[in-house]
Write a protein that holds these residues in place. Structure first.
Motif, short mmCIF file in Angstrom:
data_model
loop_
_atom_site.label_atom_id
_atom_site.label_comp_id
_atom_site.label_asym_id
_atom_site.label_seq_id
_atom_site.Cartn_x
_atom_site.Cartn_y
_atom_site.Cartn_z
N TYR A 1 -26.52 75.29 -73.71
CA TYR A 1 -24.82 76.22 -73.66
C TYR A 1 -24.45 75.29 -74.92
O TYR A 1 -23.33 75.88 -75.48
N LEU A 2 -24.02 74.39 -74.70
CA LEU A 2 -23.18 73.50 -75.14
C LEU A 2 -23.06 73.63 -77.50
O LEU A 2 -22.17 73.28 -78.06
N GLU A 3 -24.25 73.48 -77.10
CA GLU A 3 -24.59 73.33 -79.09
C GLU A 3 -24.59 74.70 -80.14
O GLU A 3 -24.20 74.66 -80.63
N GLY A 4 -24.34 75.35 -78.58
CA GLY A 4 -23.67 77.30 -79.22
C GLY A 4 -22.75 76.81 -78.99
O GLY A 4 -21.70 78.15 -79.82
N THR A 5 -22.21 76.08 -78.99
CA THR A 5 -20.37 75.92 -79.11
C THR A 5 -19.82 76.03 -80.97
O THR A 5 -20.37 75.01 -81.24
N ASP A 6 -18.91 76.35 -80.49
CA ASP A 6 -18.18 76.29 -82.05
C ASP A 6 -17.75 74.79 -82.36
O ASP A 6 -17.90 73.90 -83.65
N TYR A 7 -17.56 74.18 -81.13
CA TYR A 7 -17.03 72.09 -81.95
C TYR A 7 -18.52 71.66 -81.93
O TYR A 7 -18.41 70.67 -82.59
N VAL A 8 -19.69 72.16 -81.31
CA VAL A 8 -20.06 71.06 -81.76
C VAL A 8 -21.34 71.58 -82.85
O VAL A 8 -20.92 71.30 -83.53
N GLN A 9 -21.70 73.03 -82.93
CA GLN A 9 -20.99 74.01 -84.61
C GLN A 9 -21.04 72.97 -85.73
O GLN A 9 -21.30 72.56 -86.68
N ASN A 10 -19.24 72.54 -85.52
CA ASN A 10 -18.21 72.19 -86.29
C ASN A 10 -18.89 70.44 -86.33
O ASN A 10 -18.45 70.03 -87.56
N ARG A 11 -19.87 69.85 -86.07
CA ARG A 11 -19.83 68.84 -85.99
C ARG A 11 -21.15 68.33 -85.10
O ARG A 11 -21.56 68.30 -84.32
#
Length: 178
Positions: free
Chosen positions: A160-170
């Motif tokens: 789930y976390l890897e699909g968030t914008d936060y992780v996608q941008n980092r």
């Protein structure tokens, strides 16, 4: 019945290697390994915390069990200068590693820390009376397997976390997950 397999092609020692990986069975196996290893470390950490309370003391192991081993210079330094770190890291680190693996959150980070602990347990215990292959080495290999296969991406919070914008941008955060 059809099997959902995916060929893995890579190069190993300069030679082309290919094998098939059965996706459903591999996924079930990763979740199983992650949960079993997580339960093992959660139990190890909890038992130390319940038995010793907040004041777990690794000093004796670092000075005497590790004496004469490959890692003795490191453990003796910690025992003399910073014993608080292993005293904290062993019980509470095992607990955090276990929880991280069970829920699949920051799985690679948890497994990497588990691998570090197992490295020290393997070389510090040096119980090789039955050969070099023992439970500590098997634990180290299990943690390395969880790191390599990104086990948190299978039925874990990391997916789930890897699909968030936060992780996608980092993108660097993905190295701690999965």
């Amino acid at each position: 019945m059809t099997y959902d397999t995916q060929p893995v092609r890579t190069e190993l020692f300069g030679r082309s290697v290919a094998f098939e990986l059965d996706k459903p069975w591999a996924s079930y196996w990763m979740v199983f390994l992650r949960l079993i290893v997580g339960w093992w470390f959660l139990g190890a950490g909890l038992s130390k915390i319940v038995e010793h309370g907040v004041f777990y003391d690794a000093h004796g192991w670092m000075m005497f069990a590790a004496e004469g081993t490959l890692i003795y210079p490191i453990t003796s330094w910690f025992a003399a200068n910073a014993v608080w770190l292993p005293n904290l890291m062993i019980p509470w680190g095992e607990l955090a590693i276990g929880l991280g693996l069970i829920v699949g959150c920051l799985t690679r980070l948890a497994a990497a820390n588990g691998a570090i602990l197992m490295f020290f347990f393997y070389f510090g215990n040096a119980d090789w009376s039955h050969g070099f292959v023992n439970g500590d080495l098997m634990g180290l290999l299990l943690f390395l397997t969880l790191i390599v296969f990104g086990a948190g991406r299978v039925f874990g919070i990391d997916a789930y976390l890897e699909g968030t914008d936060y992780v996608q941008n980092r993108k660097w955060l993905r190295y701690l997950m999965g």
